[in-house]
Structures are given as C-alpha cells and as structure tokens.
Design an enzyme around this catalytic site. Structure first.
Site, PDB file in Angstrom:
ATOM      1  N   ILE A  15     128.204  40.085 119.957  1.00 14.19           N
ATOM      2  CA  ILE A  15     129.480  39.445 120.295  1.00 14.19           C
ATOM      3  C   ILE A  15     129.500  38.984 121.744  1.00 14.19           C
ATOM      4  O   ILE A  15     130.332  38.146 122.119  1.00 14.19           O
ATOM      5  CB  ILE A  15     130.672  40.389 120.028  1.00 14.19           C
ATOM      6  CG1 ILE A  15     130.653  41.599 120.961  1.00 14.19           C
ATOM      7  CG2 ILE A  15     130.709  40.825 118.573  1.00 14.19           C
ATOM      8  CD1 ILE A  15     131.940  42.385 120.948  1.00 14.19           C
ATOM      9  N   ASP A  16     128.602  39.506 122.584  1.00 10.80           N
ATOM     10  CA  ASP A  16     128.611  39.151 124.008  1.00 10.80           C
ATOM     11  C   ASP A  16     128.060  37.761 124.297  1.00 10.80           C
ATOM     12  O   ASP A  16     128.285  37.222 125.378  1.00 10.80           O
ATOM     13  CB  ASP A  16     127.787  40.166 124.813  1.00 10.80           C
ATOM     14  CG  ASP A  16     128.434  41.539 124.847  1.00 10.80           C
ATOM     15  OD1 ASP A  16     129.649  41.616 124.610  1.00 10.80           O
ATOM     16  OD2 ASP A  16     127.726  42.527 125.109  1.00 10.80           O
TER      17      ASP A  16
ATOM     18  N   GLU B  51     134.159  43.791 131.241  1.00 11.55           N
ATOM     19  CA  GLU B  51     133.936  45.211 131.515  1.00 11.55           C
ATOM     20  C   GLU B  51     132.859  45.437 132.572  1.00 11.55           C
ATOM     21  O   GLU B  51     132.846  46.462 133.246  1.00 11.55           O
ATOM     22  CB  GLU B  51     133.570  45.964 130.230  1.00 11.55           C
ATOM     23  CG  GLU B  51     132.280  45.491 129.581  1.00 11.55           C
ATOM     24  CD  GLU B  51     131.931  46.302 128.337  1.00 11.55           C
ATOM     25  OE1 GLU B  51     132.186  47.515 128.339  1.00 11.55           O
ATOM     26  OE2 GLU B  51     131.417  45.711 127.372  1.00 11.55           O
TER      27      GLU B  51
ATOM     28  N   ARG C 182     150.965  44.784 133.452  1.00 11.03           N
ATOM     29  CA  ARG C 182     150.465  45.727 132.445  1.00 11.03           C
ATOM     30  C   ARG C 182     148.981  45.463 132.192  1.00 11.03           C
ATOM     31  O   ARG C 182     148.501  44.356 132.374  1.00 11.03           O
ATOM     32  CB  ARG C 182     151.241  45.578 131.126  1.00 11.03           C
ATOM     33  CG  ARG C 182     152.763  45.618 131.284  1.00 11.03           C
ATOM     34  CD  ARG C 182     153.248  46.972 131.749  1.00 11.03           C
ATOM     35  NE  ARG C 182     154.643  46.960 132.131  1.00 11.03           N
ATOM     36  CZ  ARG C 182     155.662  47.178 131.301  1.00 11.03           C
ATOM     37  NH1 ARG C 182     155.414  47.410 130.023  1.00 11.03           N
ATOM     38  NH2 ARG C 182     156.899  47.160 131.752  1.00 11.03           N
TER      39      ARG C 182
ATOM     40  N   ASN D 294     134.793  12.773 111.333  1.00 14.30           N
ATOM     41  CA  ASN D 294     134.195  11.544 110.806  1.00 14.30           C
ATOM     42  C   ASN D 294     134.110  10.432 111.841  1.00 14.30           C
ATOM     43  O   ASN D 294     134.002   9.259 111.488  1.00 14.30           O
ATOM     44  CB  ASN D 294     135.004  11.046 109.604  1.00 14.30           C
ATOM     45  CG  ASN D 294     136.430  10.641 109.989  1.00 14.30           C
ATOM     46  OD1 ASN D 294     136.978  11.117 110.981  1.00 14.30           O
ATOM     47  ND2 ASN D 294     137.031   9.777 109.196  1.00 14.30           N
TER      48      ASN D 294
ATOM     49  N   ARG E  66     138.029  33.898  86.630  1.00 15.02           N
ATOM     50  CA  ARG E  66     138.850  32.752  87.040  1.00 15.02           C
ATOM     51  C   ARG E  66     138.095  31.890  88.032  1.00 15.02           C
ATOM     52  O   ARG E  66     137.397  32.387  88.911  1.00 15.02           O
ATOM     53  CB  ARG E  66     140.168  33.223  87.645  1.00 15.02           C
ATOM     54  CG  ARG E  66     141.048  32.091  88.176  1.00 15.02           C
ATOM     55  CD  ARG E  66     142.439  32.578  88.508  1.00 15.02           C
ATOM     56  NE  ARG E  66     143.172  32.929  87.304  1.00 15.02           N
ATOM     57  CZ  ARG E  66     144.370  33.518  87.311  1.00 15.02           C
ATOM     58  NH1 ARG E  66     144.935  33.849  88.462  1.00 15.02           N
ATOM     59  NH2 ARG E  66     144.987  33.785  86.186  1.00 15.02           N
TER      60      ARG E  66
END
Length: 815
Positions: free
Chosen positions: A165-166, A264, A292, A542, A576
């Site tokens: 993910i990094d 991080e 916050r 397109n 289905r």
C-alpha cells in the site's frame, strides 16, 4: 442443444507447474493476482499451485502447497487482503529453512514461483533463486533426493509482483493496493472535512509510509491539504514557522478548516522525528486552532480493492505467467511494473536496489538523491502540491508583462475531477500572477449570459472560490455540450471583450471538438489565435490523443461498487444472471475494464457488436456453467453491455432472451446504473491526475507568453490535447490528432489502446472462443487496414521489455 466446449483457446503449453504466493503485509488486490495467475496458468496449459501463509507455507510444505482448480478462485476479484494468507517466517531467513522450501517445491513438482509481496519478500525470493543450484546439490548429497529426481528442477524461475500500500518500489508508478489504500485515506479525510468545516477546526492526519511519502503526498494533493510531511522531502529547518505561516494565511483568507497530513516516517532535515502530536501542539499553541489528531492505522489496508487495483493486479498476474513461460535459465528474475499506462517487466534486483537506495539516501540526509530515486510522477505531484498550496510566494510571481488572463471552461457531460483540475489551474494562476477567468455553463453560457446583471457568466476566480473544490464531483462552474460553432461571432467577441490570452478547456469529446472548431476558425477570427489546451475529462475515456481521461476511474469505481452489490444478490439467488448496462458512448472502454475488474462472464462492446450467434453461444456457455455449479457458492453471473453495443439487442432484450432460452434452469435480470456512473465523489486517481495535468496545462500555455497572434497561429502546439500516450504524458497537436487518430463518426480514437484486453476478460472468465464475434486481432487489423502493428497485451516494447496496455481455462465457471 449440442454440448459446448468450455475450454478457451490454449497458449503453447510448456507443462510447467507454477506456484503463486503472497508475502509481507497484505494489500488489496492480492486475491486478484492469485485468481489471474491460477486461471492464466490453466489457460496456458500448465498447472497452478497456491502456497498458503507465504514463506511459512513454503517451508512447512504438505497441505500448505495445494494444486488449484479453476473454481477455487471464483469470486476472489472483489476480496480484500489475501485469501491464501501471509505470514512472517524466520525459518526462511536461514539456509536450512530455504533447503526445506526447495525440497517441498521439488516434491510438488513446482519449477516456477510467482510472488506478490513487498521489497523484503522479493529480495528473499531472488536470494532463494540464486541459491537454488546449490540447494539442489545439497538435496542430492544429503540423500533427500536423487539426481534423477532433481534433474528437471535444476533451474527455478521466479517472477515478482509488488503488493504494497506504500507504493514504495522504485521504477513503477503504482504497486498493487496503493490506490485502494489512498481511497480509504481520502474518504476518511473527506468525512473529517465536514466536521472540520463545521467547527473551524484543524485536523492532523497520520497515514502509513515509513520510508515512502506517496500516500501522504497523494492524499495532500487529492484532498487539498494545507501542509504535508514526507520522508523524502522533509520541510526546511524552520518548518514550524513555515507551516504556521501558511496555515495562518489560509485562515486569514477565509478558510474555515485546516488539514495537515503526516507520514508515519516523517522527520526534519536532521532526521528528528516529526509526529502528529507535535504538529497538533504547534497549531493549537501558535495559531490558536482547535486541533485534533486522527491516526488511520490499519483501516488503510482493509476493504475490497478499488477498480484500478483490480485491473492492475489482474493484468500483472497475467503478465507474470507469460514472463514465466518466456523465461530461460539466463533470464534475470523480472518484476512486473507499470509505467504511466504500460505493464512492463524490469529486472527485480535493479528495482529493489534502487528502492533500498532511496531509504539509504534518506538516512544519509541526501534528500535530493532520495527524490531522484522516486519516479518523475512523484516529483511532479510534489511540485504541483507546493504550487497549489502557496498563497503569496513572491519568488513565484512573474513580471507583469508576462502575466496572462486564462479562460477556464468545462465542455460536455460532468466527470469526476473537473473541479480538482479547475482548482489547480486557479491556484497556479494566482501563484504565478495570472488571472483565472471562469466561463460558466460552457459556450452557450458564455455567449448568452456573459453580460447579465448583476452577475454574468464570466467571472474572475479568487483563491477561496475554488479552494474547497478538490473533492467535489460534477462541475462547480457548470458544463454544457454546446459548441462554439453555434455562435462563433459572440464567442470571439467575448474572448476580445474579456482580454483572454489563453484557454484551458476541460471535458470530453465535445471539449475536443470545441477546440478543433476554434482552431479551424482562426482564419476568420483573430480572437481564436491564442494557446488552447484540452484536458480530457469524461467517463467514457474516448478522447483521441490520450489513453486516460479524468473521470473514467471515478466511473469505474462507481460501476464496480454497483456490480459488487448486484453480484451479491446474484450469488444469494445462486442461479441468476444480471445483464448490466454501462455508459461509454460508442467506446467499450468502461465495459471492458469493468468486466476485467468484476470477473464478468462476457462483455458486449460497440467495437465488437452483438449478433444472434454470439447470444446463442453465450447462452450455451451459461447453461454449461450452471450445470456444473450444483451446490457451489458464489455462482451468480454478470454480463456487461455497453449502452451502444447494439441498436437492436438492448440490455433488457438480452436479459429476456437469456431468461427465455434458459429453459427454467436459471433466471436473468437487467440493471441500468445510468448516471450513477458520472456522479459521486471523484476518486483519488482522478483528483491527483487532474491536479498534475492541470498544472502542466497551465505551464504549457505560459510558453506562448509574448508571442504575436500570427506566431501562435503558426505553432502547431498552440492547440493541443494533454494526455498519457505510451509511457509518457504528452501534449499532442490537435491538427494531427484530428486528422490521423480521430474516428469522428463514432466519437472515439481510431486505435483504442485497450482493445487487446477484451481477450484477457474472456480468458479469465473461461468464455469459449465460439462466443466471440471476431477475434480482437482481426478486428484491429481490419480497423487499421493492416498498416500498423497490433497493440495487444503480448506486444513487445521498444526497450525489449514486455508491455501490456493497462487504465491497459479449462472447464470452469466465470468470476
């Protein structure tokens, strides 16, 4: 009815046994990799195996290494994480553990491994391959295996795919899972923004990225953050003053909310760690904001993969199998990457070495070298972020004589990212001293309402006007399909009246057509002799001159979310079929890529068309599938049908025909998501690329400052379309694109880069060749008149690496 042959056309078989495993941290899209590898391996006449629990399963062997069947990976395309597991394995770090792993592979007859993981996992894989001959010798000398038993396994073929993910691997624009993670981050920030705006608060968001700031950077670009902290490009030594100054100026200009994003692994120029709490305290104490902290944590890893990661993982999984089949004992272990819009193979060790070099340069505080270790896209996004968040940087202002009045207009249907592109253009203009002028509601709005009182349709935009547009869908300045040819005279008059020096047009095929008309009308109107850029923005993707249009990724995400919900219903009902109608005009791009991303049984496109024989063969195929599905789960099916695939066989009619011909064995319904595909919050990819392309477009317009009208008219690059072409972002002259590459009748490019992917959809669904109207290769040859090389997934790139266009089985069942 005759028995249908469910086996797709097989590639030349090599009788290889190919193992696939996932290792390191999980990433959305890993299950797509496993599904693609298993099914492409079977379709290639080989035998697939899954290694469960990563390297631990390789060391333990036994039931941890299982032969896979076609049905085993049914429905995996929409699953998050990895269903075959991943785990840390200390045993594999020792030679004794690798010897056990080698013995287990020989026991299962596996002579090739495809590994999806991070750089640590792939480094271990290449070391394993390097030791392989000596491991074989040791197995023989220790008596565990005979020379005859290991004869076939003297060479181990390894192919790597990066699941992270990094997005921290050098040499690729994206790693599997990174855009899904970015989507979680941006969605969270969008939600937080509502609270921040309501209470005029500041929020500090901590995101993952120990050595790579891609997530923080892209979230900052996509969400309009005020400040970001990333490891590769730490802030200046007086960063506290710099950040507080920018935030204070934004507040003084009227901004009600503040967002700061911290990776991080963030630190200052001397490698002193910068934490979210430190930033919070600064904003609270120095700026006086109610601040916050939100740490998103592992929520960034979770959930199903987004459309791009599904496509990327699937195409890379297919390419990995082809790389295995192409390899010789002398071939270096390849890693499958993507550059702009091309799937390419690169030497694994080189990519890993460059990745580790970035971390090493950060440790040495050589941040310029660290930035060079990232791709050009990373640097461009960082520059775009800095420019679009700057408020009054005098060093960026141009002299007054070089400043321009830039007209900004949206043309065509709304598409996700239009507002982000406009916000970036406005911010860039104001940073450089240009004047951004919005033409509201397209060319009809310009012509009919430019002089309205008290406010007309022509307005200069300020910084605060567009600041909150980054995450908004639709078009804040309005869009319209009307063309300038409806009233050239008034359009020219408005350009003169409002002293427009350059034109930034955002939109789809209508925007392309509008600039084409303005260019051709220069002979009659001097007002049109100004630089013009088209930024393609349409869900249909397109527009000639590019392989990617802003808004198409948002459309795909909306469509796969819709189809996932539909499939859930189909699975619950079990027997289905849903026939889902997609948008896209006369281009089958959306239907094809969505079909790849959801595991559709079949995809019907305008390029291929629909005939009765195709429907008959597909109904035979469905009957055979449902006949084999007794008691099986996840057995609902989806067929995607482009809105213009046929004038006769509509989506509703196809569903009714399937139901009627099923003989009561299964049910069929149709569903039309319609304009749901256009609306909603733009995807991070569309937002990010809109910003990048918007800034580059304005920089292109600046090239014509100081030129006479005739000089502008004589320069073919004064009317261009920006887009991804091959593996580069390019400005292409309109005149040439109009003449050589445009199918005006069907409103699409003559040579659609993604056409070869239709075969990948069919191969991975197990759809027999008999179901297809015309093989893709024949369609392309007929369309091009045989004069150009085919652009199919198996084509070779000019650098000798295998390339596949990305944004491009045996008796089994689809999905």
């Amino acid at each position: 009815m005759a028995e249908v042959d469910l086996s797709p056309a097989k590639m030349p078989a090599s009788n290889k046994n190919i193992g696939v495993m996932t290792s390191g941290g999980d990433a959305p899209g890993m299950c797509c990799v496993v599904r693609a590898v298993v099914r492409q391996t079977i379709a290639s006449g080989c035998t697939p195996f899954a290694v469960y629990e990563g390297y631990q399963g390789l060391v333990d062997g036994g039931d941890m290494i299982k032969q896979m069947a076609w049905e085993d990976v049914r429905g995996w395309v929409s699953e998050g994480g990895t269903l075959i597991g991943t785990a840390r394995c200390k045993a594999f770090m020792e030679r004794a553990g690798r010897l056990n792993a080698a013995n287990n592979l020989v026991e299962k007859g596996i002579d090739a491994l495809i590994i999806c993981g991070g750089d640590g996992s792939l480094t271990g894989a290449d070391k394993f391959r390097g030791e392989w001959p000596s491991l074989m010798n040791e197995l023989v000398s220790s008596g565990k295996r005979t020379e005859e038993a290991v004869k076939r396994f003297r060479h181990l073929n390894i192919v790597g795919l990066v699941g992270s993910i990094d997005n921290d691997l050098s040499g690729t624009d994206a790693t599997i899972g990174c855009y899904s993670s970015l989507q979680r981050i941006c969605q969270s920030i969008d939600f937080i923004d509502a609270t921040a705006f309501s209470h005029q608060r500041a929020f500090v968001i901590e995101v993952m990225g120990r050595h790579c700031g891609w997530l923080a950077l892209m979230a900052g670009v996509s969400c309009g953050a005020d400040f970001i902290f990333i490891p590769e490009n730490p802030p200046s030594e007086n960063w506290e003053d710099e950040m507080c100054s920018i935030v204070s100026k934004h507040r003084a200009m009227g901004k009600r909310k503040t967002t700061v994003i911290v990776a991080e692994g963030a630190h200052d120029m001397k490698l002193n760690k910068i934490t979210a709490v430190m930033v919070k305290d600064l904003l609270a104490q120095r700026v006086g904001l109610d601040t916050r902290v939100t740490t998103l944590g592992h929520v960034q890893r979770g959930g199903p993969p987004c459309a791009y990661d599904r496509m990327l993982a699937t195409l890379q999984g297919v390419e990995a199998v082809k790389a295995v089949l192409d390899a010789t004992p002398e071939t270096p272990s390849p890693i499958i990457c993507i550059v702009e819009n091309k799937i390419v193979r690169k030497p694994m060790l080189d990519a890993i070495a460059k990745t580790n070099e970035v971390a090493g340069n950060i440790e040495k505080m050589d941040f310029e070298a660290a930035m060079r270790g990232r791709d050009a896209e990373f640097s461009e996004f960082l520059q775009a972020f800095k420019i679009t968040t700057a408020t009054d940087k005098s060093d960026m202002l141009l002299p007054k004589e070089k400043r321009m009045r830039i007209g900004i207009i949206h043309v065509g249907a709304p598409a996700g990212g239009m507002n982000a592109a406009t916000r970036a253009a406005v911010a860039y203009c104001l940073t450089k001293g240009h004047t951004p002028v919005a033409f509201h509601n397209g060319f009809p709005g310009l012509c009919r309402h430019h002089a309205d009182e008290p406010m007309g349709s022509v307005n200069e935009l300020g910084w605060l006007d567009a600041e909150n547009w980054a995450s908004r869908g639709g078009s804040e300045i309005g869009t319209n399909r009307g063309l300038p040819s409806e009233d050239f005279k008034t359009t020219a008059y408005c350009f003169e009246k409002y002293k427009i020096d350059g034109l930034f047009v955002v939109g789809g095929f209508e925007a392309f057509t509008a600039v084409s008309e303005l260019r051709k009308a220069r002979a009659q109107y001097d007002a049109f002799k100004l630089p013009m850029v088209v930024l393609p923005a349409t869900v249909s993707n397109n527009v000639p001159g590019t392989e990617y249009s802003i808004g198409s990724d948002t459309c795909l995400n909306a469509l796969i979310d819709y189809c996932d919900a539909i499939k859930q219903s189909a699975n619950a009902s079990r027997r289905r079929v849903f026939v889902v109608e997609t948008q896209g005009g006369a281009s089958g791009y959306i239907a094809t890529i969505a079909g790849l991303s959801i595991g559709a049984v079949a995809v019907y496109t305008p390029e291929e068309g629909i005939n009765l024989n195709m429907l008959v063969e597909d109904i035979k195929f469905l009957k055979a599938q449902f006949g084999k599905d007794k008691g099986a789960g996840r057995s609902g099916k989806i067929i995607l049908c482009n809105e213009k695939a046929s004038k006769v066989y509509t989506t509703e009619m196809i569903a009714k025909i399937i139901k009627e011909e099923s003989g009561g064995r299964f049910d069929s319904r149709f569903a039309v998501p319609g304009h749901v595909q256009q609306g909603g919050t733009p995807s991070p990819m569309d937002r990010g690329r809109a910003v990048r392309f918007g800034v580059k477009s304005l920089q292109h317009l600046e090239r014509f400052m100081g030129m006479s009208r005739q000089e502008i008219n004589d320069d073919e690059n004064s009317a261009t379309v920006i887009g991804i072409r091959g593996a580069q972002v390019k400005f292409s002259p309109m005149e040439r694109i109009e003449r050589e590459e445009t199918d005006w009748k069907d409103r699409r490019p003559k040579n659609e880069f993604w056409m070869g992917l239709a075969d990948v959809v069919d191969t991975l669904s197990g759809r027999p060749t008999a179901c297809r109207r015309t093989p893709v290769g024949e369609r392309e040859e007929k369309k091009r008149g045989g004069s150009e090389a085919k652009n199919t997934p198996s084509a070779k790139g000019t650098n000798g690496t295998s390339e596949m266009n990305a944004t491009s089985a045996t008796n089994g069942t689809a999905q």
